[in-house]
Design a protein around this motif. Sequence first.
Motif, PDB file in Angstrom:
ATOM      1  N   GLU A 114     -11.363  21.038 191.308  1.00 54.82           N
ATOM      2  CA  GLU A 114     -10.576  20.890 190.077  1.00 54.82           C
ATOM      3  C   GLU A 114     -10.947  21.995 189.092  1.00 54.82           C
ATOM      4  N   ALA A 115     -12.258  22.281 189.017  1.00 59.72           N
ATOM      5  CA  ALA A 115     -12.721  23.318 188.087  1.00 59.72           C
ATOM      6  C   ALA A 115     -12.191  24.679 188.500  1.00 59.72           C
ATOM      7  N   ALA A 116     -12.201  24.955 189.817  1.00 62.28           N
ATOM      8  CA  ALA A 116     -11.719  26.246 190.305  1.00 62.28           C
ATOM      9  C   ALA A 116     -10.254  26.429 189.941  1.00 62.28           C
ATOM     10  N   LEU A 117      -9.481  25.326 190.037  1.00 64.39           N
ATOM     11  CA  LEU A 117      -8.064  25.395 189.681  1.00 64.39           C
ATOM     12  C   LEU A 117      -7.910  25.618 188.181  1.00 64.39           C
ATOM     13  N   ALA A 118      -8.747  24.925 187.401  1.00 64.05           N
ATOM     14  CA  ALA A 118      -8.680  25.079 185.949  1.00 64.05           C
ATOM     15  C   ALA A 118      -8.985  26.516 185.553  1.00 64.05           C
ATOM     16  N   ASP A 119      -9.932  27.145 186.279  1.00 67.62           N
ATOM     17  CA  ASP A 119     -10.315  28.531 185.993  1.00 67.62           C
ATOM     18  C   ASP A 119      -9.128  29.485 186.088  1.00 67.62           C
ATOM     19  N   VAL A 120      -8.166  29.181 186.968  1.00 63.84           N
ATOM     20  CA  VAL A 120      -7.010  30.059 187.102  1.00 63.84           C
ATOM     21  C   VAL A 120      -5.800  29.485 186.368  1.00 63.84           C
ATOM     22  N   GLY A 121      -6.072  28.520 185.476  1.00 60.13           N
ATOM     23  CA  GLY A 121      -4.995  27.984 184.644  1.00 60.13           C
ATOM     24  C   GLY A 121      -4.096  27.001 185.357  1.00 60.13           C
ATOM     25  N   ALA A 139      -5.035  23.620 186.078  1.00 58.68           N
ATOM     26  CA  ALA A 139      -5.616  22.285 186.010  1.00 58.68           C
ATOM     27  C   ALA A 139      -4.518  21.262 186.277  1.00 58.68           C
ATOM     28  N   GLY A 140      -4.852  20.226 187.053  1.00 58.46           N
ATOM     29  CA  GLY A 140      -3.866  19.188 187.331  1.00 58.46           C
ATOM     30  C   GLY A 140      -2.981  19.482 188.526  1.00 58.46           C
ATOM     31  N   PHE A 141      -3.195  20.605 189.186  1.00 57.07           N
ATOM     32  CA  PHE A 141      -2.362  20.942 190.345  1.00 57.07           C
ATOM     33  C   PHE A 141      -2.960  20.445 191.661  1.00 57.07           C
ATOM     34  N   TYR A 142      -4.092  19.734 191.585  1.00 55.96           N
ATOM     35  CA  TYR A 142      -4.864  19.365 192.767  1.00 55.96           C
ATOM     36  C   TYR A 142      -4.007  18.751 193.887  1.00 55.96           C
ATOM     37  N   SER A 143      -3.152  17.776 193.521  1.00 53.83           N
ATOM     38  CA  SER A 143      -2.433  17.041 194.563  1.00 53.83           C
ATOM     39  C   SER A 143      -1.097  17.663 194.939  1.00 53.83           C
ATOM     40  N   ARG A 144      -0.778  18.798 194.333  1.00 50.56           N
ATOM     41  CA  ARG A 144       0.545  19.378 194.597  1.00 50.56           C
ATOM     42  C   ARG A 144       0.650  19.933 196.017  1.00 50.56           C
ATOM     43  N   ASP A 145       1.900  19.955 196.511  1.00 50.85           N
ATOM     44  CA  ASP A 145       2.195  20.581 197.798  1.00 50.85           C
ATOM     45  C   ASP A 145       2.399  22.065 197.546  1.00 50.85           C
ATOM     46  N   PRO A 146       1.716  22.956 198.265  1.00 51.63           N
ATOM     47  CA  PRO A 146       1.859  24.398 198.008  1.00 51.63           C
ATOM     48  C   PRO A 146       3.315  24.859 198.013  1.00 51.63           C
ATOM     49  N   ALA A 147       4.140  24.161 198.812  1.00 50.72           N
ATOM     50  CA  ALA A 147       5.533  24.594 198.914  1.00 50.72           C
ATOM     51  C   ALA A 147       6.271  24.458 197.585  1.00 50.72           C
ATOM     52  N   THR A 148       5.741  23.641 196.661  1.00 48.21           N
ATOM     53  CA  THR A 148       6.449  23.399 195.408  1.00 48.21           C
ATOM     54  C   THR A 148       6.026  24.375 194.308  1.00 48.21           C
ATOM     55  N   LEU A 149       5.108  25.290 194.600  1.00 46.00           N
ATOM     56  CA  LEU A 149       4.609  26.195 193.558  1.00 46.00           C
ATOM     57  C   LEU A 149       5.473  27.448 193.444  1.00 46.00           C
ATOM     58  N   SER A 150       5.420  28.079 192.256  1.00 41.50           N
ATOM     59  CA  SER A 150       6.098  29.365 192.077  1.00 41.50           C
ATOM     60  C   SER A 150       5.226  30.461 192.677  1.00 41.50           C
ATOM     61  N   GLY A 151       5.803  31.664 192.806  1.00 42.39           N
ATOM     62  CA  GLY A 151       5.064  32.771 193.407  1.00 42.39           C
ATOM     63  C   GLY A 151       3.780  33.078 192.659  1.00 42.39           C
TER      64      GLY A 151
END
Lengths: 405, 558, 213
Positions: free
Chosen positions: C119-126, C128-140
């Motif tokens: 969670e912290a690593a995700l927060a570091d790149v802005g 936070a809260g993306f932990y459970s997301r499916d990668p396919a739903t993310l923007s480039g």
Amino acid sequence: MLKIAAALIAVLAASTAAFAADPDPANWPAVLEDARGETVYFNAWAAPRTSMPTAWVGDEVEQRFGVKLVHVKLEDTATAVNSVLAEKTAGRTEDGKIDLIWINGENFSAMKRQGLLLAPGWAEKLPNYAYADVEGKPTLRSDFTIPVDGQESPWGMAKLVFFHDSARTKPEEMPKSIAELVAWANAHPGRFAYPQPPDFMGSTFLKQVLAESVADRAVLAKDASSVDASAVLAPVFATLDALNPNLWRAGKAFPKNYPALKQLLADNEADIIFAFNPAEASSAIAAGELPDTVRSFVFPGGTLANSHFVAVPFNASSKAGAFVVADFLLSPEAQARKQDPKIWGDPTVLAMAKLSAEDRARFDALDLGVATLAPDALGPAIGEPHPSWMTTLEAEWTRRYGVAN
Amino acid sequence: MIARLGPPLAMALLAGPIVAGIAGTLLPAFGFLPALGHSTLSVDPFYTLLAEPGLARSLVSGLGAGLASTMLALGAVMLFVAGWIDEPVFQRLRRGLSPLLAVPHAAAAFGFAFLVAPSGFLARLVSPELTGWLAPPDVLIVNDPMGLALIAGLAVKETPFLFLMTLAALPQTPAGPSRLLAAALGYGRVAGFLHTVWPSLYRQIRLPVFAVIAFSTSVVDVAVILGPTTPPPLAVRLVQWMNDPDLAMRFKASAGALLQLGVSAFAIFAWIGLERLAGAVARALCGSGFRLRRDAALRLIGVATMAAFAATVFAGLFVLALWSVAGLWQFPDSLPDRFTLAGWSDVLPRLADPLLRSIGVGAAATAAALALAVPALMREDETGAPMGRRARLLIYLPLLVPQIAFLFGLQTAILAAGLTPSAPLLVAVHLVFVLPYVFLSLSDPWRAFDRRYEAVAFGLGRSRTRMLLTVKLPMLAPALATAAAVGFAVSIGLYLPTLLIGAGRLPTVTTEAVALAAGGNRRVIGVWALMQATLPAAGFVIAAMLSRLVYRGGPGRT
Amino acid sequence: MENMGLRLDKVTIALGDHDLLEVDCAIAPGEVLTIMGPSGSGKSTLLSFVAGSIDPAFRASGRIVCAGRDLTGLPPQERHAGILFQDALLFPHMSVGGNILFAIPAAERGRARRRSLAEAALADVGLAGFYSRDPATLSGGQKARVALARVLASHPSMLLLDEPFSRLDADLRGRTRDLVFAAVRARRLPALLVTHDEADAAAAGGPVIRISA
């Protein structure tokens, strides 16, 4: 030295033990004891209605004698013959894969000639053989003129019977001999067919033609190679030549087997068909395969008849178990079920006169069905010719009609 | 280490049985079969074979049916792909055709026969209203001497296979850009595709095409159902001879099996000749600037043929289903008088044992095939070199050698080795046929895998094994599942190998279906053919569900 | 200090008889060495040689030393060489959090601890809260940042950048580039960047090696 002697004794003991393991049906209690716990692989052609009786037989022999029966369904009995041969090729003289084979005629002759069968005599020592109608049914001891020698145990009878649909054709117009059949086909081209030899129903038809064509049937008991076969067969092929252009599809194709032939009657593609089981039409009506207006007829001059048997290969794993099953198949109880048209419908091999009143009643109680002729209306029986005739007939038939297109 | 063992093990498993089997056929063909008292070599079996009446006709009908059906199937695929790629109907037919691959040959052939025979479903539909027929016309459609029914039946069944092989090869060709380029130069769709894309596409599906030729020149079950009978094609006569009670026929049968090997080889050589011819014609047309701008009719033929083929199989299955529940059903009634479950209730109690065996053997052979194919592909990853021509040929070997030429000998060899028919043995023999299909269907997606994912995983400190287990295999799960379903379907459909190696003691749904179909009762055929067709279909459904499950339930998914 | 960086000691790459490139250089911690060259010049092959997953078709020689450890001949997973490609290459069968967890070294124990690190690593790149997301739903851009978080979470001892910004549009490219280079400096990682974009080289600020085809 002592060690060698001990080893020799061990080998001798083992080999005598192997001999002692071959059961003797004359000592029936010992056979029953041997058989308990054995599994019998019964190789039998998967005829449309064989599975029902064999399932019942399987249940009964397991309950009564502790013998497990496995029905290995064959497309062709020759597969089993070849399987035993392959085992012999590979030097497997015991623990064979097949314990019991449903067999007769050509296949029996081949196995007997190649030494693939258990030694002679066992079949006539089975307890229920006492009821077999050996006097009234010579085919029980002479299978296609080959001496049975107690190497196969009788199971059922077969008789050639013709069927037509009385809703489409009149009984009185049906032919009464092969000659009349040829004339009928000439008047009704495309409405008669026979299965393509060497299918056994097709070959049966050829043998009926043969039996009606020869001047003296005695020649058919001899090996075809020992006489002038082409002279004997000349009238046969004169008849078939006359018939061929008037056959279904003008003889350019033939139904594969009896069920395909039966379908032709059902589809109104043929008007006359035939079977080797007098109860066949009634069974087919009951199964919804033929309309209930189908009726049977035979030729007054007689039609072909034979017996079928079960045999034990020389290297069977469960010989005692195989004897027990063969004997059970011959029991009045099993034979009555086999003659029941709802189950199979084959005429029995037993002599009614030899049976107890109770057993006779089992047969009297059977309802043979609307399209089945009574046993006394089946007409004279014509015996099978020597197997060599069938081979010769089939080869010549194939040369003339089987590769003609 | 495992990966290093993979390829040689796979090769031994593929080539071993074929070599042993051909040896077991070769010896009796030259008169050597000690059990029959023949222990000297001679060429007599070949003389007996050549004296067989109608042999030439049998050769020609098998050869002709094989070549004609392959040409028809390949032509249909070629026209359809050329004319319709990138169109919505392409995707729709693609979805429709894929399941047909799983329909066993025998079931498809029965369905076809029940459809087109003079007393068949089509005639019943229009009789007597349109035709006036109260009895079926006495015309020869099924089992015709020319083998037209056989050719049609084989073409219908081989088309889905060639189509799917073409689809697999398409991504490796510059289909999109080339087509646009050709269109810009004024070529019609079909001509543009055939000139620019087809040559490289065809090179990739060439071995599958050869496999189809080898199969259809030596096919037994379809030929028995649809083929000519006076005389039948060579392969059918071989089985008759092998099963003849006259045991001496075995020599002739073995010699015939070698002749069949020659016929299939000749068919492939003849095909190569046809390829050259077609290539020369195509080059001439190309050089002349033949553009075929108005190809609407040709395109229509392409899509209509494909749709008709697919519809034929589906309609055939429907008619089988109808017969399986038919009571009395006389001509020209379109539907049975009454329906009955008697056929099913007759079959169901006897179904459990063969059904479980079919599933068990199919699953085991498929698992073994995957366990061999994956290391072989891993080895490819390590060496960085895709399989060579020779290895590719070896993979196809069991598909290129007519089954009949080595199975009979294999049966003798297995017996001579003192082995009894057992489930493991059956699995091993099924593996010979399952492995090529599994390997072929897995290798394309495997090779297409973006290997940078591997580099990422390594960079994250994962070992090769961990990478494989946690990244590559899960990502390839859909491909693995599809390959498994293909392998399973192949195993279910195997008839001759099961019959000969199982020696009748190990019945499967397919051997039971054909054995009972030998009884010829349409109701029984209907039930068994449907059962036979259902199993592989179930395999594909399960594969689809499994691969979806892997994606849903992956690690870290909460 | 020299000791802590990444050293490419007389590294040569050849394909068949054709020598592609020759590099002999050292990269200090927190420094980005840029290698520029046209496609086919072997620059990406150089990266896979450093990472240890070079295609066997190529021949490579020379030594790779990182933080005093000779990596030459080590299997790729022993090299701790974090890689970013032009595609994010997020594992599609794992969630965003699963991708990060996959990268966190096994030495970090305990479910809860690993999860909080992710969670912290995700927060570091802005993110936070993306932990459970499916990668396919993310923007480039989000995908690129998850890829960065993932590679950093594995505690690499160097970073290999294979044109990691080339797929992003101009605006996003600048921001992602800044994020990556900031992380390189903050963690004092030696980094090797392969690119054909001059702007990348300029932003990297380190030495540049230009190779010709």
